[in-house]
Design a protein around this motif. Sequence first.
Motif, mmCIF file in Angstrom:
data_model
loop_
_atom_site.group_PDB
_atom_site.id
_atom_site.type_symbol
_atom_site.label_atom_id
_atom_site.label_comp_id
_atom_site.label_asym_id
_atom_site.label_seq_id
_atom_site.Cartn_x
_atom_site.Cartn_y
_atom_site.Cartn_z
ATOM 1 N N SER A 34 5.111 3.327 2.773
ATOM 2 C CA SER A 34 4.019 3.355 1.788
ATOM 3 C C SER A 34 4.110 2.199 0.798
ATOM 4 N N GLY A 35 5.324 1.877 0.356
ATOM 5 C CA GLY A 35 5.505 0.768 -0.583
ATOM 6 C C GLY A 35 5.030 -0.550 0.004
ATOM 7 N N GLN A 36 5.276 -0.746 1.279
ATOM 8 C CA GLN A 36 4.839 -1.980 1.942
ATOM 9 C C GLN A 36 3.309 -2.008 2.052
ATOM 10 N N ILE A 37 2.705 -0.849 2.263
ATOM 11 C CA ILE A 37 1.242 -0.777 2.314
ATOM 12 C C ILE A 37 0.661 -1.105 0.935
ATOM 13 N N ASP A 38 1.269 -0.539 -0.131
ATOM 14 C CA ASP A 38 0.825 -0.854 -1.498
ATOM 15 C C ASP A 38 0.872 -2.358 -1.753
ATOM 16 N N GLU A 39 1.967 -2.982 -1.354
ATOM 17 C CA GLU A 39 2.132 -4.422 -1.545
ATOM 18 C C GLU A 39 1.083 -5.199 -0.747
#
Length: 174
Positions: A34-39
């Motif tokens: 999810s963090g990579q998607i946010d980025e």
Amino acid sequence: MGTYTIIRSNRKTASLQVKSDGQVVVRAPYYMPSGQIDEFVRSHEAWIARTRGKLLAAEQNRREITPAEREQGVQAALSYLPQRVAYYAARMGVNYGRITIREQKTRWGSCSSAGNLNFNWKLMLVPPELLDYVVVHELAHRREMNHSPQFWAIVEKELPDYRERRRRLKEINL
């Protein structure tokens, strides 16, 4: 970055879509955190803003078509499009099946594997050279049922300036 919808699937890379209502959709691989998607979304904020702006401008420029205008356009398409198809089919040495006039939301035309051609009546609202591009594009599918380099060579043989016509057509909002 505002809210967005994530659609996970068996894909290798992430992609972004801004829908006509401005909603952002992220398509991402199952394994992407999810963090990579946010980025990913944050890194594309400028593109999202530009795309939303274009969609808003297009929506503001769209005018409502009355039932009478629609009927007149369909009737004009029923008489004019078969003439253009016959003309280019003869030049290109291809045959075709039925010609149907519709009102698709996102397509100017299509060609079925059986050789039947569908055209959007709204082609009657665009400049004739752009209408001809759509006719040639669909007839080229009678030789190549894909968008391979061979397909584009067929289109280019008939319309050497097809890239410019295609670009102009993409700017028109159905």
